[in-house]
Structures are given as C-alpha cells and as structure tokens.
Design an enzyme around this catalytic site. Sequence first.
Site, PDB file in Angstrom:
ATOM      1  N   LYS A 283       0.865  -1.249  -0.032  1.00 43.47           N
ATOM      2  CA  LYS A 283       0.066  -0.213  -0.119  1.00 43.47           C
ATOM      3  C   LYS A 283       0.668   1.220   0.015  1.00 43.47           C
ATOM      4  O   LYS A 283       2.012   1.213   0.474  1.00 43.47           O
ATOM      5  CB  LYS A 283      -0.743  -0.059   1.244  1.00 43.47           C
ATOM      6  N   ASP A 294      -7.296  -3.168  10.683  1.00 40.55           N
ATOM      7  CA  ASP A 294      -7.861  -4.205   9.749  1.00 40.55           C
ATOM      8  C   ASP A 294      -8.409  -5.570  10.486  1.00 40.55           C
ATOM      9  O   ASP A 294      -8.937  -6.510   9.818  1.00 40.55           O
ATOM     10  CB  ASP A 294      -6.865  -4.495   8.636  1.00 40.55           C
ATOM     11  N   ARG A 357     -10.510 -11.299   1.844  1.00 43.04           N
ATOM     12  CA  ARG A 357     -11.508 -12.320   1.228  1.00 43.04           C
ATOM     13  C   ARG A 357     -10.741 -13.850   1.219  1.00 43.04           C
ATOM     14  O   ARG A 357     -11.546 -14.671   1.410  1.00 43.04           O
ATOM     15  CB  ARG A 357     -11.848 -12.004  -0.278  1.00 43.04           C
TER      16      ARG A 357
HETATM   17  N1  BES Z   1      -8.318  -3.697   4.509  1.00 41.71           N
HETATM   18  C1  BES Z   1      -8.503  -3.436   3.142  1.00 41.71           C
HETATM   19  C2  BES Z   1      -9.628  -2.446   2.918  1.00 41.71           C
HETATM   20  C3  BES Z   1      -9.884  -1.210   3.687  1.00 41.71           C
HETATM   21  C4  BES Z   1      -9.567  -0.116   2.957  1.00 41.71           C
HETATM   22  C5  BES Z   1     -10.058  -1.270   4.965  1.00 41.71           C
HETATM   23  C6  BES Z   1      -9.505   1.170   3.709  1.00 41.71           C
HETATM   24  C7  BES Z   1     -10.420   0.077   5.648  1.00 41.71           C
HETATM   25  C8  BES Z   1     -10.224   1.213   5.153  1.00 41.71           C
HETATM   26  C9  BES Z   1      -8.398  -4.505   2.321  1.00 41.71           C
HETATM   27  O1  BES Z   1      -7.685  -5.529   2.678  1.00 41.71           O
HETATM   28  C10 BES Z   1      -7.790  -3.873   0.954  1.00 41.71           C
HETATM   29  O2  BES Z   1      -6.757  -3.603   0.890  1.00 41.71           O
HETATM   30  N2  BES Z   1      -8.661  -3.842  -0.191  1.00 41.71           N
HETATM   31  C11 BES Z   1      -8.271  -3.356  -1.344  1.00 41.71           C
HETATM   32  C12 BES Z   1      -8.596  -4.463  -2.400  1.00 41.71           C
HETATM   33  C13 BES Z   1      -7.882  -4.213  -3.848  1.00 41.71           C
HETATM   34  C14 BES Z   1      -6.570  -4.345  -3.902  1.00 41.71           C
HETATM   35  C15 BES Z   1      -8.805  -5.201  -4.862  1.00 41.71           C
HETATM   36  C16 BES Z   1      -8.827  -2.095  -1.570  1.00 41.71           C
HETATM   37  O3  BES Z   1      -9.996  -1.997  -1.376  1.00 41.71           O
HETATM   38  O4  BES Z   1      -8.252  -1.381  -2.228  1.00 41.71           O
HETATM   39 ZN    ZN Z   2      -7.283  -5.798   4.434  1.00 45.30          ZN
HETATM   40 MN    MN Z   3      -5.481  -5.427   1.813  1.00 44.47          MN
END
Ligand code: BES
Ligand code: ZN
Ligand code: MN
Length: 502
Positions: A283, A294, A357
């Site tokens: 990230k 998370d 997921r």
């Molecule tokens: N934990 C994150 C989602 C999240 C984002 C939670 C902001 C709380 C605040 C999740 O694991 C994630 O990183 N999702 C990605 C998925 C993508 C790579 C397909 C996302 O939503 O950007």
């Molecule tokens: Zn996550």
């Molecule tokens: Mn993630």
Amino acid sequence: MIACIFFQDRLSFKSVDISIKKGILFEQFCDILIVYVFQGVDRFDDFISKILKEEKFKAKLCQTVLIRTGGHLPAKRVLVVGLGKKEEFDFQSLRRATASAYFSAKSIEPKTIVSEFFNTSDFESKEIAQAVTESIRLADYSFTKYKKENGNGKRKPQSFEFVTDDGRIIKKVQSGISLGELTARATIFARDLINTPTQDMSPRHLVEFAKSIAKGKSTIRVRVFDEEKLEKMGAGGILGIAKGSDDPPFFVHMIYHPKIKAKKKIAIVGKGVTFDSGGLSLKPAASMSTMKIDMAGAADVLGLFSVINEIAPAVEVHGIFAAVENMPSGRAVRPGDILKAMNGKTMEILNTDAEGRVILADSLVYATKQKPDMIVDLATLTGACMVALGEEITGLLSNDSKLANLILTAAAKVSEKMWELPLEKNYKQFTKSDVADLKNIGGKYGDVISAGLFLEEFVNKTPWAHLDIAGPSFAERDFDEYTKKGATGHGVRTLIEFLRGF
Ligand code: BES
Ligand code: ZN
Ligand code: MN
C-alpha cells in the site's frame, strides 16, 4: 499473558454511576440539571426563557445553553439541550443530544448531574434508557493508554441520575440502563482492541483476549488452532497470507452455549488482519497508516463475546476469526501464486492486498462446517465499499433476504448505519480465474460486490450476511457526538441486538 494485563484497568474501569429515580424535574438539588427541548416548544418559566432568548437558543439538535440559576431553582445550573424539530425526531437525535449535553455538563466538572428522562410514547422506556446510557458511555470514551498524561485531568462526575415523574417506568428504565451499560462496554472493548497499535495487538494477542474472555465462564469455550493445525485443516488461504509475516497466524473458534435449549445456531465470523501493509502489492504510505484497524471484524466478535454471558441470548453462538498479519517479505505470497482453501477451491492471488477475502474463505468454510442456521461476517474488506457508501455506512450483502432484514432492523434500532448492496450474479465472471477456480480481485468497478461474490463461494448455501465495515470501523473525523475520531466499535451493538431478537 501480556494482553490480559494490558486492559485490566479498562475492564474494571468504572466511570460515573447512571441511575433513575422518581421525582419532579425542577425540584432537583444538583450541580447541573439537564433538560431536553424541541424546537418551537416553550417549557420554561420567564427566568429561563429570557436567558434562552438572550443566548439565541433555537433548540437546534445538540445545541446547548448552560444557565446559572442563582437560587432561582434548587439546581445550581440548568443545561438546556435542543432536540431539533419534533417531526424529524428519531433515536439518533436523542443519542446525539444526550451525548452533547453530557459533554457540556462534564466540562465544568460537576459533582452531581440530574437529567430529565426523556420519555415518549413512540418508543419503549427500556429502549430509550438503553440508548441514552450507551451515548453517555460512548461519548465518554477516549484512548489515552499511550499518552503520558493519562486522561485529560478533569474530575469525573460522581453521579448521573435520570429523573421521571412516572413511577411505573422505573423498572423498565433500570433494565434499559443495565443493557446499555453492557452494549457500551462491549463496544468500548472492541474500540480498545482496534485502537491499540499492532506492536501490542498481534495475532497472538487476539488469541490471549479470546482466552481471557472465556476464562472462568462455563457458557463459553475457546478452541485455538496454530500453524501446524491449520496445515492439517488445509487452510491454505490463511497460511498463504500469513507467510510474509514473522508473527505466525492463529485461528480462533469461540462457542457460547445458552443455559436453556438453544433456539438457533449462529456463526459470527470476523476479519482479523492485525496489520494490512498490502503485502508485496504494498500500500502507499497514506493508505497504510491506519491499517492496524484491519482486525475490526475480529474485535467486534471479541467485543460481543466479552458480554455474551450477561446478555444471555437464547441461541448458540460461534465466534470465529483468523488472526493474521499481511506483510511483504522474501517468504510472502506473490501475485500469481495459487492458494487452496479449506473446501478445495483454488484462489489465484493477483493482488496480495486483497487478502481479506482469502483468509475469510477458510474462515467461512470452517463456519459452514459447524452447520449453523446462519452466518454473519464482519470485515474491513474493501475501499470500494467506502467509495460506494462513504465512511459512515456499512455495506450489507446477503444470499438470504430474511437474514438481511433481521440485520438491517437490528442496525436501525441501535442507530448503526447499514445499507444493502446486491450480489449481482452477472458480476460472477469477474471472480473467475484463467488458471484457478477463483481470482482474488474483481474487475475495474464494484469491488465491494466482487468481494461479496467471492465470499459466497465458501458458504455453501448457508443463509449468510456479509457486512463490509471498512468505512464505519474507524472514524477519521468525529462521526457524531458519541462516535469520536478513532475506532468506533461499529457492528457490536447491531450483533447484540440481532442475537437478542431470538
Ligand atoms: N483492508 C483493506 C480494505 C480497507 C481499506 C479497509 C480502507 C479500511 C479502510 C483491504 O484488505 C484492501 O486492501 N482492499 C483493497 C482491495 C483491492 C486491492 C482489490 C482495496 O479495497 O483497495
Ligand atoms: Zn485488509
Ligand atoms: Mn488489503
């Protein structure tokens, strides 16, 4: 062990006592008397009315005025709080106004607060009492564990008494206060876990919390699975995501048995990623900075279980979560790697940041194997859900409209905002992989739905509701008067309300 010691002071933490008594509102002796008022309603004598006019008080929702009575009333001060327009009134306005009044009252360090018990025929007295108790407790919350100056140096009030002239409701109000104390305590428990930095909230810590909750309670059992056992179970999703971290993963299964014959068996599954760096699909710094949150889904499960014995729902409840850290390293899962979930389905990992997921796949298969009547999962799953609904609203996706409605009704009752999104069948194509059964990212759009469809592959037709709590778990700004910046514990109160309904 560390974990148990860590929150000992919080668990035994007692703030101001909240109680109810019979009496006449304006005859109360106290430092502050809280009185609610709707817009356009005049319920005061000339003395107070005149001051309210001078202060330009319009009874807007959450507007407060503090008035020194100077011997005019037995109360030293009257705190008038606005409820807004009568026709717009709902539980959320009452919660917000109450929190707002408590906040203003607290700032002048009163010893004794007496508040009007706001009663209306539109709602049950017990529910009103629960709502106002929750708002006071949740408004009072702050996370100061890591600050040198612990607390803001302010003295807490010694007593907070509601007063009503209707003696018949006292019993109901008392039971509402007790329930509100419990739901607030559970929410605060979750908030503490979520706010705690990952250094003190690793997978191992989450296990310790589960164990300490069950300790000494005959109604709760805990099973913990370590890496070796996960290997034997074939939990390839959990193991694969955990590979990049120096902290090993754990799988936690808590079981609550009611003392009476259980009416239903319900599984509550949480996402327990203790830190989400994104893994090799790292990230950017700005989105990583809050990723200690998370594990909010798992924290909600623990929050629920921390009070479940006292709530005593008439159903068997299975609390299930994988505790995993998602990190990049030479051993980390790579984009393109294929992991095999506990039900044999293979998952192509195209983005290691879509880890939620993948660990939920195994968690849901495990939950399904308990043969529950229904499954509810809570997960900070997708940024896409926040794009769709904003920060304050949970996305609900379900394969069972009856279950979905039970959750939505429970959420509305406790003023947690949730909205249903569709599990659009035609989007299933986006979850199919060229080389495996599934891939862990969807198309360009609507990833909140793709993620839901991905999860659906693992519940084997069990009635199931998925709550994407990515937005509401953590308030980057104050959401309202009792949900301040920081972890919110959103979901816990809905779960309790939902389970109490059986
Ligand atoms: N934990 C994150 C989602 C999240 C984002 C939670 C902001 C709380 C605040 C999740 O694991 C994630 O990183 N999702 C990605 C998925 C993508 C790579 C397909 C996302 O939503 O950007
Ligand atoms: Zn996550
Ligand atoms: Mn993630």
